[in-house]
Design an enzyme around this catalytic site. Structure first.
Site, PDB file in Angstrom:
ATOM      1  N   LYS A 175     -11.834   9.782  12.830  1.00  0.00           N
ATOM      2  CA  LYS A 175     -11.431   8.579  13.581  1.00  0.00           C
ATOM      3  C   LYS A 175     -10.024   8.177  13.157  1.00  0.00           C
ATOM      4  O   LYS A 175      -9.812   7.606  12.099  1.00  0.00           O
ATOM      5  CB  LYS A 175     -12.363   7.404  13.320  1.00  0.00           C
ATOM      6  CG  LYS A 175     -12.115   6.294  14.346  1.00  0.00           C
ATOM      7  CD  LYS A 175     -12.300   4.896  13.815  1.00  0.00           C
ATOM      8  CE  LYS A 175     -11.082   4.296  13.179  1.00  0.00           C
ATOM      9  NZ  LYS A 175      -9.951   4.000  14.064  1.00  0.00           N
ATOM     10  N   GLU A 250      -8.019   5.725  -0.543  1.00  0.00           N
ATOM     11  CA  GLU A 250      -6.587   5.619  -0.855  1.00  0.00           C
ATOM     12  C   GLU A 250      -6.099   4.334  -0.215  1.00  0.00           C
ATOM     13  O   GLU A 250      -6.030   4.244   1.013  1.00  0.00           O
ATOM     14  CB  GLU A 250      -5.820   6.811  -0.269  1.00  0.00           C
ATOM     15  CG  GLU A 250      -6.115   8.142  -0.922  1.00  0.00           C
ATOM     16  CD  GLU A 250      -5.634   8.221  -2.348  1.00  0.00           C
ATOM     17  OE1 GLU A 250      -4.802   7.380  -2.754  1.00  0.00           O
ATOM     18  OE2 GLU A 250      -6.104   9.109  -3.057  1.00  0.00           O
ATOM     19  N   CYS A 284       2.560   3.340   2.155  1.00  0.00           N
ATOM     20  CA  CYS A 284       1.771   2.912   1.000  1.00  0.00           C
ATOM     21  C   CYS A 284       2.598   3.026  -0.271  1.00  0.00           C
ATOM     22  O   CYS A 284       2.361   2.335  -1.237  1.00  0.00           O
ATOM     23  CB  CYS A 284       0.515   3.754   0.893  1.00  0.00           C
ATOM     24  SG  CYS A 284       0.878   5.504   0.987  1.00  0.00           S
ATOM     25  N   GLU A 385       0.883  -6.863  -1.247  1.00  0.00           N
ATOM     26  CA  GLU A 385       1.434  -5.862  -0.332  1.00  0.00           C
ATOM     27  C   GLU A 385       1.883  -6.539   0.953  1.00  0.00           C
ATOM     28  O   GLU A 385       1.146  -7.320   1.535  1.00  0.00           O
ATOM     29  CB  GLU A 385       0.372  -4.798  -0.013  1.00  0.00           C
ATOM     30  CG  GLU A 385       0.909  -3.704   0.885  1.00  0.00           C
ATOM     31  CD  GLU A 385      -0.091  -2.587   1.155  1.00  0.00           C
ATOM     32  OE1 GLU A 385      -1.202  -2.879   1.625  1.00  0.00           O
ATOM     33  OE2 GLU A 385       0.243  -1.415   0.893  1.00  0.00           O
TER      34      GLU A 385
HETATM   35  P1  NAD Z   1      -6.368  -0.454   7.989  1.00  0.00           P
HETATM   36  O1  NAD Z   1      -7.169  -0.600   6.748  1.00  0.00           O
HETATM   37  O2  NAD Z   1      -6.228  -1.596   8.902  1.00  0.00           O
HETATM   38  O3  NAD Z   1      -6.951   0.743   8.883  1.00  0.00           O
HETATM   39  C1  NAD Z   1      -7.150   2.045   8.388  1.00  0.00           C
HETATM   40  C2  NAD Z   1      -8.209   2.743   9.242  1.00  0.00           C
HETATM   41  O4  NAD Z   1      -9.467   2.122   9.030  1.00  0.00           O
HETATM   42  C3  NAD Z   1      -7.948   2.679  10.742  1.00  0.00           C
HETATM   43  O5  NAD Z   1      -8.342   3.896  11.338  1.00  0.00           O
HETATM   44  C4  NAD Z   1      -8.857   1.546  11.167  1.00  0.00           C
HETATM   45  O6  NAD Z   1      -9.222   1.626  12.529  1.00  0.00           O
HETATM   46  C5  NAD Z   1     -10.051   1.764  10.269  1.00  0.00           C
HETATM   47  N1  NAD Z   1     -10.908   0.590  10.068  1.00  0.00           N
HETATM   48  C6  NAD Z   1     -10.597  -0.707  10.276  1.00  0.00           C
HETATM   49  N2  NAD Z   1     -11.660  -1.489  10.006  1.00  0.00           N
HETATM   50  C7  NAD Z   1     -12.658  -0.679   9.615  1.00  0.00           C
HETATM   51  C8  NAD Z   1     -14.003  -0.892   9.203  1.00  0.00           C
HETATM   52  N3  NAD Z   1     -14.518  -2.124   9.112  1.00  0.00           N
HETATM   53  N4  NAD Z   1     -14.754   0.172   8.882  1.00  0.00           N
HETATM   54  C9  NAD Z   1     -14.230   1.420   8.922  1.00  0.00           C
HETATM   55  N5  NAD Z   1     -12.974   1.681   9.303  1.00  0.00           N
HETATM   56  C10 NAD Z   1     -12.183   0.651   9.654  1.00  0.00           C
HETATM   57  O7  NAD Z   1      -4.941   0.075   7.517  1.00  0.00           O
HETATM   58  P2  NAD Z   1      -3.655   0.364   8.401  1.00  0.00           P
HETATM   59  O8  NAD Z   1      -3.078  -0.931   8.854  1.00  0.00           O
HETATM   60  O9  NAD Z   1      -3.941   1.395   9.423  1.00  0.00           O
HETATM   61  O10 NAD Z   1      -2.711   1.018   7.306  1.00  0.00           O
HETATM   62  C11 NAD Z   1      -2.006   0.250   6.380  1.00  0.00           C
HETATM   63  C12 NAD Z   1      -2.697   0.204   5.036  1.00  0.00           C
HETATM   64  O11 NAD Z   1      -3.000   1.520   4.597  1.00  0.00           O
HETATM   65  C13 NAD Z   1      -1.844  -0.378   3.951  1.00  0.00           C
HETATM   66  O12 NAD Z   1      -2.622  -1.221   3.126  1.00  0.00           O
HETATM   67  C14 NAD Z   1      -1.372   0.838   3.172  1.00  0.00           C
HETATM   68  O13 NAD Z   1      -1.015   0.590   1.830  1.00  0.00           O
HETATM   69  C15 NAD Z   1      -2.553   1.717   3.271  1.00  0.00           C
HETATM   70  N6  NAD Z   1      -2.175   3.100   3.060  1.00  0.00           N
HETATM   71  C16 NAD Z   1      -2.519   3.689   1.871  1.00  0.00           C
HETATM   72  C17 NAD Z   1      -2.148   4.990   1.604  1.00  0.00           C
HETATM   73  C18 NAD Z   1      -2.534   5.646   0.309  1.00  0.00           C
HETATM   74  O14 NAD Z   1      -2.526   6.860   0.256  1.00  0.00           O
HETATM   75  N7  NAD Z   1      -2.853   4.926  -0.741  1.00  0.00           N
HETATM   76  C19 NAD Z   1      -1.437   5.712   2.568  1.00  0.00           C
HETATM   77  C20 NAD Z   1      -1.098   5.076   3.768  1.00  0.00           C
HETATM   78  C21 NAD Z   1      -1.480   3.775   4.005  1.00  0.00           C
END
Ligand code: NAD
Ligand code: MN
Length: 495
Positions: A175, A250, A284, A385
């Protein structure tokens, strides 16, 4: 009419069962619709999991060097379509072309690494404590992997997860983020074209609440690999505990670059600009804090503000753009909120701070690269963040204090120190709490064959990348072969 895309389930392209769709728009020009995608639900996830489960029973028996051959083919196809994918990626999530090309390249590197891993997947052979007995530990695949990814690296992150998962003999239900379904679709198209059997990779588009939750809670999904925000990661961890799935998280970061008074300031300047404003700060690993030695503070700040004000905001598809838009309205709103918070906390706004609306920027989610000076370690803009083009600068004295400030956050992903003093560099390597530390390089720039991940609330102890990720996607099995022809009782007959 915008192009219509579908889910891939058991090798077939299908709509959501409900027939619902959602739009994906270009953040540099919100009038442009990239495509429409299925707004899937639990019933679509059920189908995908069923397909992945059935495919697993065959895929696990394919020799891993053969699985590696398909990985190599995927890498070749990504090479052939690199430019096309990079352009589509820029169009759907906004970062500049150089960076989307890099994102695809990371997928290519990960594919070729996985291809070679097909001929390794090493286990251990160890001596047995009994005579005429052989002992070894081998890796076995686990089953169906649920893959949930963010929008900021729409190619690299899914490949970090799915290539090792599939090379190891697992199958995937994927997904992608709903901001970047187009890149994800191109990736699975290529995976199928390279020869993966039906059901080994399935893609289900839609929102996190519906599709994500259905995957995480599913009885027949054996592991979850998630990259995204810390809040959602915690929630996933709770839901997954009901079925005791293996979960790799992550999550967020609040990365800092330390600049000591002995640093090469021009080098440190290039580093912080790239770290803070590359990908519009939406990495990130973005540099969100600069911890700057008092002896060079004023000089470095004037260099930094000058260069920041010259950064060219624009559509990432244009050759002269250096900083693209925020990915969507809510991300830009978050940035604006933190600009207010910083001002209320008494930090000094020295660059940017505003939504950018000049000319061609007016139809996109652009925000000026922004710098706060005189930030103290306890301010929210120093600890939370932001995930946008905002840099908080904190004054420091020596290396010990700098490291203490750097560690003053719940996160621990990436970190950096600029110094010419090898003693300070090694103290930083030892004492900084993070999964990645750079010496004389910015906080961004991880390579695909090294472990990637963070400490504290950035994750739950797993690593992606390199050899370490294969520990997540395989189960260890200990095997004993007794060729003595008699019952040998361990711990009894040998003593
Ligand atoms: P997000 O947490 O909003 O979404 C990530 C994914 O999770 C998306 O596919 C989203 O649709 C899904 N999701 C949302 N709610 C969910 C739920 N209740 N259950 C299951 N899945 C769900 O994050 P984002 O806005 O897409 O990305 C930004 C964040 O990601 C930042 O906090 C960033 O630091 C983090 N990030 C971390 C890394 C790492 O490797 N540590 C890398 C990239 C981004
Ligand atoms: Mn989009």
């Amino acid at each position: 009419m915008p192009q219509k895309f579908q889910n891939l389930i058991n090798g077939k392209w299908v709509d959501a069962k409900s027939g619902k769709t959602f739009e994906n728009r270009n953040p540099a020009n919100w009038n442009e619709v990239v495509g429409t995608f299925p707004k899937s639900g639990k019933e679509d996830v059920d189908e995908a999991v069923k397909a992945a489960r059935a495919a697993f029973e065959k895929w696990r028996l394919v020799p891993s060097p053969k699985r590696g051959d398909i990985m190599r083919k995927i890498g070749d196809l990504l090479v052939a379509r690199k430019e096309e994918i990079a352009r589509e990626m820029t169009r759907e999530m906004g970062k500049v072309l150089d960076e989307t090309r890099g994102d695809v390249q990371e997928g290519i590197d990960t594919a070729y690494y996985a291809a070679t891993e097909g001929r390794r997947l090493f286990g251990h052979t160890v001596p047995s404590e009994l005579p005429n007995k052989f002992a070894m530990a081998i890796r076995v695949p686990i089953g169906v992997a649920g893959i949930i990814t963010p929008w900021n690296f729409p190619m690299a992150i899914p490949t970090w997860k799915m290539f090792p998962a599939i090379l190891s003999g697992n199958t995937c239900v994927f997904k992608p983020a709903s901001d970047t379904p187009r890149t994800a679709t191109m990736l699975v198209e290529i995976m199928m074209e390279a020869g993966l059997p039906a059901g080994v990779v399935n893609i289900v588009h839609g929102g996190g609440g519906e599709v994500g939750n259905a995957i995480v809670g599913h009885q027949d999904v054996d592991l979850i690999s998630f990259t995204g925000s810390t809040g959602i990661g915690k929630n996933i961890s709770k839901i997954a505990s009901d079925t005791l799935k293996r979960v790799s998280l992550e999550l967020g970061g609040k990365n800092a670059q330390i600049v000591m008074d002995d640093a090469d300031l021009d080098l440190a300047l290039d580093g912080v600009l790239w770290g803070a404003f590359g990908t519009t700060g939406q990495r990130c690993t973005a540099t969100s804090r600069l911890i700057l030695h008092e002896k060079v503070y004023d000089k470095f700040m004037s260099m930094l503000v000058d260069r920041t004000n010259k950064l060219k905001l624009g559509d990432g598809l244009l050759a002269d753009s250096q900083v693209g838009p925020c990915v969507n309205e809510s991300q830009r709103k978050t940035v604006q909120e933190y600009v207010q918070i910083g001002q209320q906390e008494g930090a000094k706004l020295v660059a940017g701070g505003k939504i950018a609306t000049d000319g061609a920027l007016s139809n996109g989610w652009f925000h000026q690269p922004t710098i706060f000076s005189e930030v103290t370690p306890e301010m929210r803009i120093a600890k939370e963040e932001i995930f946008g083009p905002v840099l908080s600068v904190i004054r420091t004295t020596d290396v010990t204090e700098s490291i203490k400030i750097l560690n003053n956050t719940i996160y621990g992903l990436s970190s950096s120190i600029y110094t010419r003093d090898i003693n300070k560099a090694f103290q930083a390597i030892r004492d900084i709490q993070s999964g990645i530390t750079y010496i004389n390089a910015p906080t961004i720039g991880a390579e695909a064959h090294l472990p990637f991940g963070g400490v504290k609330q950035t994750g739950n102890g797993h690593r992606e990348g390199g050899w370490t990720v294969y520990d997540f996607y395989t189960e260890w099995k200990a095997v004993y072969v007794d060729y003595s022809g008699s019952l040998q009782r361990a711990q009894i007959d040998n003593y």
